[in-house]
Design an enzyme around this catalytic site. Sequence first.
Site, PDB file in Angstrom:
ATOM      1  N   ASP A   1      69.770  15.260  70.960  1.00  0.00           N
ATOM      2  CA  ASP A   1      70.283  14.140  70.220  1.00  0.00           C
ATOM      3  C   ASP A   1      71.567  13.540  71.011  1.00  0.00           C
ATOM      4  OD1 ASP A   1      67.940  14.279  68.321  1.00  0.00           O
ATOM      5  OD2 ASP A   1      68.936  15.849  67.923  1.00  0.00           O
TER       6      ASP A   1
ATOM      7  N   GLN B   1      64.353  16.787  74.386  1.00  0.00           N
ATOM      8  CA  GLN B   1      65.394  17.757  73.979  1.00  0.00           C
ATOM      9  C   GLN B   1      66.502  17.780  75.127  1.00  0.00           C
ATOM     10  OE1 GLN B   1      61.657  18.721  73.803  1.00  0.00           O
ATOM     11  NE2 GLN B   1      61.845  17.493  72.027  1.00  0.00           N
TER      12      GLN B   1
ATOM     13  N   LYS C   1      70.234  10.016  74.775  1.00  0.00           N
ATOM     14  CA  LYS C   1      69.596   9.659  75.967  1.00  0.00           C
ATOM     15  C   LYS C   1      68.828   8.563  75.933  1.00  0.00           C
ATOM     16  CE  LYS C   1      66.870  13.417  76.404  1.00  0.00           C
ATOM     17  NZ  LYS C   1      67.127  14.491  75.499  1.00  0.00           N
TER      18      LYS C   1
ATOM     19  N   GLY D   1      63.219  12.407  69.841  1.00  0.00           N
ATOM     20  CA  GLY D   1      63.371  11.239  68.884  1.00  0.00           C
ATOM     21  C   GLY D   1      64.462  10.544  69.789  1.00  0.00           C
ATOM     22  N   HIS D   2      64.057   9.276  70.216  1.00  0.00           N
ATOM     23  CA  HIS D   2      64.975   8.338  70.663  1.00  0.00           C
ATOM     24  C   HIS D   2      65.329   7.101  70.043  1.00  0.00           C
ATOM     25  CE1 HIS D   2      64.787  10.226  74.492  1.00  0.00           C
ATOM     26  NE2 HIS D   2      63.498   9.891  74.518  1.00  0.00           N
TER      27      HIS D   2
HETATM   28  P1  IMP Z   1      60.288  22.260  68.235  1.00  0.00           P
HETATM   29  O1  IMP Z   1      60.478  21.808  69.488  1.00  0.00           O
HETATM   30  O2  IMP Z   1      59.509  21.547  67.280  1.00  0.00           O
HETATM   31  O3  IMP Z   1      59.192  23.715  68.602  1.00  0.00           O
HETATM   32  O4  IMP Z   1      61.395  22.951  67.478  1.00  0.00           O
HETATM   33  C1  IMP Z   1      62.119  24.039  68.145  1.00  0.00           C
HETATM   34  C2  IMP Z   1      63.728  23.831  68.225  1.00  0.00           C
HETATM   35  O5  IMP Z   1      64.032  22.562  69.066  1.00  0.00           O
HETATM   36  C3  IMP Z   1      64.166  23.282  66.604  1.00  0.00           C
HETATM   37  O6  IMP Z   1      65.614  24.014  66.376  1.00  0.00           O
HETATM   38  C4  IMP Z   1      64.158  21.806  66.751  1.00  0.00           C
HETATM   39  O7  IMP Z   1      65.054  21.229  65.686  1.00  0.00           O
HETATM   40  C5  IMP Z   1      64.660  21.542  68.003  1.00  0.00           C
HETATM   41  N1  IMP Z   1      64.364  20.188  68.610  1.00  0.00           N
HETATM   42  C6  IMP Z   1      63.045  19.791  68.990  1.00  0.00           C
HETATM   43  N2  IMP Z   1      63.336  18.590  69.501  1.00  0.00           N
HETATM   44  C7  IMP Z   1      64.472  18.230  69.357  1.00  0.00           C
HETATM   45  C8  IMP Z   1      65.237  16.866  69.608  1.00  0.00           C
HETATM   46  O8  IMP Z   1      64.781  16.041  70.269  1.00  0.00           O
HETATM   47  N3  IMP Z   1      66.529  17.138  69.296  1.00  0.00           N
HETATM   48  C9  IMP Z   1      67.097  18.184  68.833  1.00  0.00           C
HETATM   49  N4  IMP Z   1      66.341  19.066  68.265  1.00  0.00           N
HETATM   50  C10 IMP Z   1      65.110  19.229  68.811  1.00  0.00           C
END
Ligand code: IMP
Length: 427
Positions: free
Chosen positions: A13, A223, A16, A40-41
């Site tokens: 977040d 991420q 990007k 999420g963008h």
């Molecule tokens: P997962 O990717 O859904 O398995 O989540 C694993 C961890 O990555 C969790 O703490 C999520 O909140 C975090 N996470 C996954 N995608 C994002 C993102 O786009 N931004 C911030 N945190 C993320």
Amino acid sequence: MPAIVLVGAQWGDEGKGKATDLLGSAVEYVVKFNGGNNAGHTVVIDGETYALHLLPSGILTPGVTPVIGNGVVIDLAVLFEEIDALEARGIDTSPLVISANAHVIASYHRVLDKVTERFLGKRKIGTTGRGIGPTYADKMNRLGVRVQDLFDEKILRQKVEGALELKNQILAKIYNRRAISVDEVSEELLRYADRVRPMVRDTSLLLAKALDDDQTVLLEAGQATLLDVDHGTYPFVTSSSATAGGACTGSGIPPTRVDRVVAILKAYTTRVGEGPFPTELHDDAGDFLREAGGEFGTTTGRPRRCGWLDAVIARYAVRINGVTDLVMTKLDVLTGLESIPVCVAYDVGGVRHDEMPMSQSDFHHATPVFEELPGWSEDISGCRRFEDLPKNAQGYVRAVEEMSGAPFSVIGVGPGREQTIVIRDLV
Ligand code: IMP
């Protein structure tokens, strides 16, 4: 011609989408190489806000070919929901290309993601619940279903059967859930086969040819560095490779063809989900950052945990990714603060750590050593040159640059596409 990698330097977040969008008009290909619809963008163009989860943000730039690489996991329902929503708003999504080797998220992955989190209780990861982890686990276990499998029903059914064999036992006997049938899953996936077929290509070959033809390829991470499964704050990470190395495995572009690595660093820090976060604020200052920065998840709507900038992490991200250019986002959010703390080291049980501690337990017990930098009160959202920034805002950027060890090329001073200071062009 260049392949440029774009990564997040913190826990995601960082903004990007804005940087990709800024680069968008100067590149021919934008490749998503890891993750899925957990990302999420938010991109704001001409006052219109677009929230993208799965599609590369380059989809919004005319003339760009957006690519979903082999390292991505795809929820086909979400893919077509996003495509339909963009088409309804007049965006042409027809250039989208998808790797035949990308893995597919099925209903059992989503179910397992949720029940596993519930089962973990206090030890939960705080996942997005989108089935990301179970899909990558199947990939590594060689039980995954790939996009190409949709085009051979017999093979698809065999693979789904193989994947469900053990999972149904687990769902029924451990989680007390109903078993999922091969028919149900095959039908769920086959529904999309005809629609996805024309988009599917050998994307590593496509990208190699593009680079041979002097075209510019942007590899965009989902991420961020500290959520990387190898280099992040394991186990509180996502299940993919979100650092620059992952750009190669997740796209098929070799390391020798990558010229530049751009990392996005937010002017403060946020994190969603569980896990250690040394500079986290639990007071009014945290609420201030959350409100001023609009720190609520694009994908889940969850309020993000907020804290001051952590230069130890910034330095780590610069090293792990081999960063050539930093982009600072949301500098405007810090406007109005008298002084701004920046974490320069950690104290772990009385011992100072200038670098990321080697062990997870040390990182859990790290308390930040802060340095206070003077703040500014002038509105900076209209600044377009570095020299236009108030002296103290310039000082903040320069200090963070010094601490992290890579130069800032771009500074974001507001959510709009034009609210950007370019010090050095990224392409
Ligand atoms: P997962 O990717 O859904 O398995 O989540 C694993 C961890 O990555 C969790 O703490 C999520 O909140 C975090 N996470 C996954 N995608 C994002 C993102 O786009 N931004 C911030 N945190 C993320």
